[in-house]
Design a protein around this motif. Structure first.
Motif, PDB file in Angstrom:
ATOM      1  N   PHE A 160       0.889  -1.122  -0.314  1.00 40.63           N
ATOM      2  CA  PHE A 160       0.181   0.189  -0.190  1.00 40.63           C
ATOM      3  C   PHE A 160       0.795   1.420  -0.068  1.00 40.63           C
ATOM      4  O   PHE A 160       0.418   2.342  -0.587  1.00 40.63           O
ATOM      5  N   GLU A 161       2.128   1.280   0.487  1.00 40.45           N
ATOM      6  CA  GLU A 161       3.079   2.290   0.580  1.00 40.45           C
ATOM      7  C   GLU A 161       3.296   2.607  -1.142  1.00 40.45           C
ATOM      8  O   GLU A 161       3.241   3.657  -1.593  1.00 40.45           O
ATOM      9  N   ALA A 162       3.384   1.357  -1.757  1.00 33.28           N
ATOM     10  CA  ALA A 162       3.795   1.645  -3.072  1.00 33.28           C
ATOM     11  C   ALA A 162       2.758   1.921  -4.188  1.00 33.28           C
ATOM     12  O   ALA A 162       2.758   2.824  -4.938  1.00 33.28           O
ATOM     13  N   GLU A 163       1.459   1.500  -3.574  1.00 31.91           N
ATOM     14  CA  GLU A 163       0.161   2.087  -4.373  1.00 31.91           C
ATOM     15  C   GLU A 163       0.266   3.696  -4.196  1.00 31.91           C
ATOM     16  O   GLU A 163      -0.224   4.151  -5.111  1.00 31.91           O
ATOM     17  N   VAL A 164       0.356   4.048  -2.978  1.00 27.97           N
ATOM     18  CA  VAL A 164       0.164   5.396  -2.833  1.00 27.97           C
ATOM     19  C   VAL A 164       1.206   6.369  -3.512  1.00 27.97           C
ATOM     20  O   VAL A 164       0.657   7.324  -4.234  1.00 27.97           O
ATOM     21  N   GLU A 165       2.340   6.012  -3.695  1.00 27.01           N
ATOM     22  CA  GLU A 165       3.414   6.474  -4.359  1.00 27.01           C
ATOM     23  C   GLU A 165       2.898   6.358  -6.193  1.00 27.01           C
ATOM     24  O   GLU A 165       3.096   7.343  -6.758  1.00 27.01           O
ATOM     25  N   MET A 166       2.335   5.428  -6.561  1.00 28.63           N
ATOM     26  CA  MET A 166       2.078   5.312  -7.888  1.00 28.63           C
ATOM     27  C   MET A 166       0.690   5.789  -8.307  1.00 28.63           C
ATOM     28  O   MET A 166       0.437   6.090  -9.304  1.00 28.63           O
ATOM     29  N   GLU A 167      -0.061   5.548  -7.422  1.00 21.66           N
ATOM     30  CA  GLU A 167      -1.653   6.173  -7.523  1.00 21.66           C
ATOM     31  C   GLU A 167      -1.910   7.592  -7.423  1.00 21.66           C
ATOM     32  O   GLU A 167      -3.141   8.135  -7.427  1.00 21.66           O
ATOM     33  N   ARG A 168      -0.867   7.997  -6.548  1.00 26.25           N
ATOM     34  CA  ARG A 168      -0.856   9.656  -6.149  1.00 26.25           C
ATOM     35  C   ARG A 168      -1.885   9.684  -4.977  1.00 26.25           C
ATOM     36  O   ARG A 168      -1.674   9.499  -3.818  1.00 26.25           O
ATOM     37  N   LYS A 169      -3.162   9.970  -5.276  1.00 33.55           N
ATOM     38  CA  LYS A 169      -4.045  10.178  -3.974  1.00 33.55           C
ATOM     39  C   LYS A 169      -5.012   9.061  -3.831  1.00 33.55           C
ATOM     40  O   LYS A 169      -5.991   9.296  -3.216  1.00 33.55           O
ATOM     41  N   ILE A 170      -4.802   7.942  -4.531  1.00 32.94           N
ATOM     42  CA  ILE A 170      -5.717   6.852  -4.058  1.00 32.94           C
ATOM     43  C   ILE A 170      -4.776   5.892  -3.432  1.00 32.94           C
ATOM     44  O   ILE A 170      -3.583   5.484  -3.432  1.00 32.94           O
ATOM     45  N   CYS A 171      -5.554   5.221  -2.202  1.00 30.35           N
ATOM     46  CA  CYS A 171      -5.039   4.275  -1.333  1.00 30.35           C
ATOM     47  C   CYS A 171      -6.074   3.352  -0.837  1.00 30.35           C
ATOM     48  O   CYS A 171      -7.344   4.017  -0.171  1.00 30.35           O
ATOM     49  N   ARG A 172      -6.198   2.143  -0.992  1.00 27.28           N
ATOM     50  CA  ARG A 172      -7.233   1.085  -0.746  1.00 27.28           C
ATOM     51  C   ARG A 172      -6.986   0.312   0.403  1.00 27.28           C
ATOM     52  O   ARG A 172      -7.504  -0.595   0.642  1.00 27.28           O
ATOM     53  N   ASP A 173      -6.070   0.596   1.324  1.00 27.07           N
ATOM     54  CA  ASP A 173      -5.850  -0.102   2.384  1.00 27.07           C
ATOM     55  C   ASP A 173      -6.878  -0.481   3.439  1.00 27.07           C
ATOM     56  O   ASP A 173      -6.821  -1.444   4.085  1.00 27.07           O
ATOM     57  N   VAL A 174      -7.627   0.578   3.631  1.00 26.69           N
ATOM     58  CA  VAL A 174      -8.624   0.343   4.603  1.00 26.69           C
ATOM     59  C   VAL A 174      -9.689  -0.439   4.229  1.00 26.69           C
ATOM     60  O   VAL A 174     -10.048  -1.484   4.930  1.00 26.69           O
ATOM     61  N   VAL A 175     -10.168  -0.113   2.873  1.00 29.25           N
ATOM     62  CA  VAL A 175     -11.045  -1.356   2.261  1.00 29.25           C
ATOM     63  C   VAL A 175     -10.727  -2.745   2.096  1.00 29.25           C
ATOM     64  O   VAL A 175     -11.434  -3.629   2.476  1.00 29.25           O
ATOM     65  N   CYS A 176      -9.147  -2.684   2.058  1.00 27.29           N
ATOM     66  CA  CYS A 176      -8.668  -4.186   1.621  1.00 27.29           C
ATOM     67  C   CYS A 176      -8.347  -4.842   2.955  1.00 27.29           C
ATOM     68  O   CYS A 176      -8.341  -6.362   2.906  1.00 27.29           O
ATOM     69  N   THR A 177      -8.344  -4.095   3.954  1.00 25.83           N
ATOM     70  CA  THR A 177      -7.552  -4.844   5.167  1.00 25.83           C
ATOM     71  C   THR A 177      -8.663  -4.929   6.407  1.00 25.83           C
ATOM     72  O   THR A 177      -8.302  -5.469   7.237  1.00 25.83           O
ATOM     73  N   SER A 178      -9.714  -4.181   6.442  1.00 27.56           N
ATOM     74  CA  SER A 178     -10.638  -4.321   7.392  1.00 27.56           C
ATOM     75  C   SER A 178     -12.059  -4.888   6.708  1.00 27.56           C
ATOM     76  O   SER A 178     -12.615  -4.273   5.735  1.00 27.56           O
ATOM     77  N   HIS A 179     -12.450  -5.731   7.432  1.00 24.84           N
ATOM     78  CA  HIS A 179     -13.845  -6.599   6.913  1.00 24.84           C
ATOM     79  C   HIS A 179     -15.095  -5.640   7.175  1.00 24.84           C
ATOM     80  O   HIS A 179     -15.748  -5.534   6.313  1.00 24.84           O
ATOM     81  N   LYS A 180     -14.858  -4.864   8.246  1.00 25.93           N
ATOM     82  CA  LYS A 180     -16.151  -4.067   8.635  1.00 25.93           C
ATOM     83  C   LYS A 180     -16.266  -2.806   7.528  1.00 25.93           C
ATOM     84  O   LYS A 180     -17.248  -2.579   6.974  1.00 25.93           O
ATOM     85  N   ASP A 181     -14.830  -2.182   7.232  1.00 24.83           N
ATOM     86  CA  ASP A 181     -15.002  -1.168   6.228  1.00 24.83           C
ATOM     87  C   ASP A 181     -15.291  -1.614   4.555  1.00 24.83           C
ATOM     88  O   ASP A 181     -15.795  -1.036   3.904  1.00 24.83           O
ATOM     89  N   GLU A 182     -14.835  -3.098   4.404  1.00 20.19           N
ATOM     90  CA  GLU A 182     -15.176  -3.613   3.019  1.00 20.19           C
ATOM     91  C   GLU A 182     -16.682  -3.804   3.118  1.00 20.19           C
ATOM     92  O   GLU A 182     -17.299  -3.312   1.954  1.00 20.19           O
ATOM     93  N   GLU A 183     -17.333  -4.184   4.060  1.00 21.12           N
ATOM     94  CA  GLU A 183     -18.723  -4.166   3.855  1.00 21.12           C
ATOM     95  C   GLU A 183     -19.415  -2.947   3.894  1.00 21.12           C
ATOM     96  O   GLU A 183     -20.521  -2.671   3.182  1.00 21.12           O
TER      97      GLU A 183
END
Length: 306
Positions: A196-219
């Protein structure tokens, strides 16, 4: 006067003789005997009536007389006229190969998330039919609008770019993981953090760590996505019905999308899918899987696939 005195005299003499003959407690015994006589007669009458009533009920228990109708006849007739069967059109996309699996998904979702508790409250199936009809209308709208979209640029350009970006982020996270000297932390946590650190660097303003790592946030994200889809696909009357909208949102989010994402994220399912895709290839399964594990050069994979 003489007559009344004689009556009182004879009465008093009778009482005295009664007390002398039977004793001073004879009056109480007499009252007790009278009470027992009356009570016994009353008990015998009740018992006799109970026995006769039971015989009468047993005699008429299996009577063939029609039962009396409960309720107001006019009201019952109007209710029968209102209870018309609801016909549901099972066509969704126009293709039977797609409609049948979709109908099964709808049926299983209703069975697992609504029917098991709804039938404990009511046996009226009109509510279930309304939910099913609303779901089908949303799918029909989705199918109709999907046909209006030009999918070729998406599949040939954007989807390929997104997949390539994901692979580049993953490879960059692997490189960072090998360069780090701290080996005490869990390798899985290190990989997730690096990815997710690399994703922030490449996607600039997009990071999906909360949605991908938390089951509650994914729901929660899937619920918001389903509510947006329902807003676009449902008629205004159905969408503003909160009970109906919440039911459909939960069925789609927890009964369709979440299991689908979990299945597509399962490594075993991905491996089986890859095996199915290369079933007719000249390369056998074992060799191809070993090459995937050992090689880090895309050119080798291109030679094998070609």
């Amino acid at each position: 006067m003489t007559l009344s005195l004689s009556i009182w005299g004879w009465g008093g003499l009778g009482v005295v003789l009664f007390l002398v003959t039977f004793g001073p407690f004879a009056i109480f015994y007499l009252a007790f005997y009278i009470f027992c006589f009356i009570g016994g007669g009353f008990a015998v009458t009740l018992l006799y009536g109970k026995i006769n009533s039971e015989k009468h009920l047993e005699k008429w228990e299996h009577s063939y007389l029609p039962p009396t109708q409960i309720g107001i006849l006019k009201t019952l007739d109007e209710m029968k006229l209102e209870m018309k069967p609801i016909k549901i059109d099972r066509r969704l996309t126009g293709s039977s190969f797609i409609d049948e699996p979709l109908q099964q998904v709808i049926q299983f979702a209703l069975r697992d998330y609504i029917q098991y508790w709804y039938y404990t409250l009511s046996e009226d199936e009109s509510f279930l039919l309304e939910i099913r009809q609303t779901l089908q209308n949303a799918l029909v709208q989705f199918s109709t609008r999907s046909k209006e979209v030009d999918w070729q640029p998406y599949f040939t350009t954007r989807l390929v770019d997104d997949f390539a970006t994901h692979l580049r982020v993953f490879r960059k996270a692997q490189d960072r993981l090998t360069d780090r000297e701290d080996k005490q932390r869990d390798i899985t946590e290190e990989m997730i953090e690096s990815f997710f650190e690399a994703e922030v660097e490449m996607e600039r303003k997009i990071c999906r760590d909360v949605v991908c790592t938390s089951h509650k946030d994914e729901e929660g994200f899937l619920r918001d996505l389903c509510e947006l889809l329902l807003y676009l696909l449902l008629p205004p009357g159905d969408f503003h019905n909160k009970n109906m909208r919440y039911f459909l949102r939960e069925v789609l989010a927890r009964g369709v999308l979440l299991p689908l994402i979990n299945q597509l994220s399962d490594p075993d399912y991905i491996n089986q899918f890859v095996i199915w895709m290369i079933r007719d290839s000249s390369c056998n399964y074992e060799a191809f899987m070993n090459i995937l594990k050992l090689t880090d050069k895309p050119a080798e994979l291109e030679l094998i696939c070609c």
